[in-house]
Design a protein around this motif. Structure first.
Motif, short mmCIF file in Angstrom:
data_model
loop_
_atom_site.label_atom_id
_atom_site.label_comp_id
_atom_site.label_asym_id
_atom_site.label_seq_id
_atom_site.Cartn_x
_atom_site.Cartn_y
_atom_site.Cartn_z
N GLU A 257 -0.27 -3.39 -7.98
CA GLU A 257 -1.44 -3.47 -8.85
C GLU A 257 -1.73 -2.14 -9.55
OE1 GLU A 257 -3.14 -6.00 -9.90
OE2 GLU A 257 -2.45 -7.58 -8.54
N LEU A 258 -1.54 -1.03 -8.85
CA LEU A 258 -1.76 0.28 -9.46
C LEU A 258 -0.78 0.53 -10.60
CD1 LEU A 258 -2.49 2.30 -6.23
CD2 LEU A 258 -4.09 1.96 -8.11
N ILE A 259 0.46 0.11 -10.43
CA ILE A 259 1.45 0.28 -11.50
C ILE A 259 1.12 -0.65 -12.67
CG2 ILE A 259 3.87 -0.07 -12.12
CD1 ILE A 259 4.54 0.92 -9.24
N GLU A 260 0.83 -1.92 -12.37
CA GLU A 260 0.56 -2.89 -13.44
C GLU A 260 -0.67 -2.52 -14.25
OE1 GLU A 260 2.35 -6.95 -11.34
OE2 GLU A 260 0.19 -6.77 -11.65
N GLU A 261 -1.77 -2.17 -13.58
CA GLU A 261 -3.04 -1.98 -14.29
C GLU A 261 -3.23 -0.59 -14.87
OE1 GLU A 261 -6.35 -3.31 -11.92
OE2 GLU A 261 -5.49 -5.29 -11.64
N ILE A 262 -2.82 0.46 -14.12
CA ILE A 262 -3.09 1.82 -14.62
C ILE A 262 -1.86 2.72 -14.60
CG2 ILE A 262 -5.57 1.74 -14.15
CD1 ILE A 262 -5.00 3.39 -11.59
N ASN A 263 -0.68 2.14 -14.39
CA ASN A 263 0.59 2.86 -14.42
C ASN A 263 0.54 4.16 -13.60
OD1 ASN A 263 3.30 3.15 -15.02
ND2 ASN A 263 2.91 4.19 -16.97
N THR A 264 0.10 4.01 -12.36
CA THR A 264 -0.02 5.15 -11.45
C THR A 264 0.67 4.81 -10.13
OG1 THR A 264 -2.12 5.80 -12.45
CG2 THR A 264 -1.70 6.62 -10.24
N THR A 265 1.49 5.75 -9.64
CA THR A 265 2.15 5.55 -8.36
C THR A 265 1.46 6.41 -7.30
OG1 THR A 265 3.81 7.25 -8.81
CG2 THR A 265 4.38 4.97 -9.40
N ILE A 266 1.62 5.99 -6.06
CA ILE A 266 0.93 6.65 -4.94
C ILE A 266 1.91 6.94 -3.81
CG2 ILE A 266 -1.36 5.70 -5.38
CD1 ILE A 266 -0.70 3.49 -3.28
N HIS A 267 1.51 7.86 -2.94
CA HIS A 267 2.20 8.06 -1.67
C HIS A 267 1.75 6.94 -0.75
CE1 HIS A 267 3.74 11.97 -2.86
NE2 HIS A 267 2.55 12.25 -3.34
N GLN A 268 2.17 6.93 0.48
CA GLN A 268 1.90 5.86 1.43
C GLN A 268 0.41 5.50 1.53
OE1 GLN A 268 4.08 3.90 3.13
NE2 GLN A 268 2.27 2.77 3.76
N PRO A 269 0.04 4.26 1.18
CA PRO A 269 -1.36 3.85 1.33
C PRO A 269 -1.73 3.61 2.79
CG PRO A 269 -0.07 2.03 0.46
CD PRO A 269 0.86 3.21 0.58
N VAL A 270 -3.01 3.89 3.11
CA VAL A 270 -3.54 3.72 4.46
C VAL A 270 -4.72 2.76 4.39
CG1 VAL A 270 -4.67 4.93 6.38
CG2 VAL A 270 -2.81 6.05 5.13
N TYR A 271 -4.78 1.86 5.32
CA TYR A 271 -5.86 0.86 5.40
C TYR A 271 -7.20 1.55 5.64
CZ TYR A 271 -8.45 -3.20 7.15
OH TYR A 271 -9.38 -4.18 7.35
N VAL A 272 -8.24 1.12 4.90
CA VAL A 272 -9.59 1.66 5.04
C VAL A 272 -10.52 0.66 5.72
CG1 VAL A 272 -11.61 2.53 3.79
CG2 VAL A 272 -9.32 3.09 2.97
N GLY A 273 -10.49 -0.58 5.27
CA GLY A 273 -11.38 -1.61 5.75
C GLY A 273 -11.41 -2.74 4.74
#
Length: 166
Positions: free
Chosen positions: A65-81
Motif C-alpha cells: 500500500e505504501l508503494i502503490e499510494e505514495i511510492n515510499t518503501t520502508i524497512h521492516q514494519p512492526v505491529y503497533v495495534g
C-alpha cells in the motif's frame, strides 16, 4: 455511526482484518502523512488499505500500500495495534491494523494504480500529526504507541520539527 476504539494488543483470533495502515517515520523522527487535495481543504490520512490474498501477511499489505499510494518503501514494519470497528449495524466487529516502520526511500510521486489518484506526502512531528488527523483520543493513542515503538525498536527520536511536502 461506527464506534472506533484503540487496542494495543493482538487482533483476536478469527476477527477479520479489513485494513492495514502504516505509521511511517523518517530518521529524524517525523511522521509521513498522505494528503489528498479536496475542493476547500487538504485531507490528511495514513497510507494503507485492504489485505490481498497475494500479500505476505499484514507486513506485505503495509509495504504494498505504501508503494502503490505514495511510492515510499520502508524497512521492516512492526505491529503497533489495531482500531476495533463496531459499525453498530449488526455486522461483526473488525480490525484496522497499524504498523510502524522507518522510511527507506521516497520515490517520485505517481498515481495510485488502483484508482488513478495522486496523493501528496507531508512530513510533520507526531504531535502535529495527531492534530492534522483529527481522530481525537484514538488517534493520539495510536501515534503515541507508534512513537514508543520507533524509539525503543529503532532508536529514533524527534530531532526535526520541520514540516514539508516531499
Amino acid at each position: 455511526m461506527a464506534i472506533i476504539t484503540w487496542e494495543s494488543g493482538l487482533v483476536p483470533e478469527g476477527m477479520e482484518i479489513k485494513q492495514v495502515y502504516g505509521l511511517i517515520f523518517t530518521e529524524d523522527g517525523r511522521i509521513m502523512l498522505r494528503t489528498e487535495q479536496k475542493p476547500d481543504y487538504v485531507k490528511f490520512s495514513l497510507t494503507g488499505g485492504h489485505p490481498e490474498s497475494f500479500d505476505d501477511g499484514i507486513e506485505g499489505t503495509c509495504r504494498r500500500e505504501l508503494i502503490e499510494e505514495i511510492n515510499t518503501t520502508i524497512h521492516q514494519p512492526v505491529y503497533v495495534g489495531y482500531q476495533l470497528i463496531d459499525e453498530e449495524d449488526g455486522t461483526p466487529l473488525y480490525a484496522q491494523v497499524r504498523m510502524v516502520a522507518v522510511i527507506d526511500c521516497i520515490g517520485p510521486i505517481k498515481p495510485d494504480p488502483d484508482n488513478g489518484k495522486t496523493y501528496g506526502r507531508f512530513l510533520t512531528s507526531p504531535e502535529r500529526a495527531v492534530e492534522l488527523l483529527n481522530w481525537g483520543e484514538v488517534g493520539y493513542a495510536q501515534i503515541h504507541r507508534a512513537v514508543e515503538i520507533i524509539e525503543r525498536e529503532f532508536g529514533i527520536k524527534l530531532s526535526s520539527s520541520v514540516e514539508e511536502y516531499v
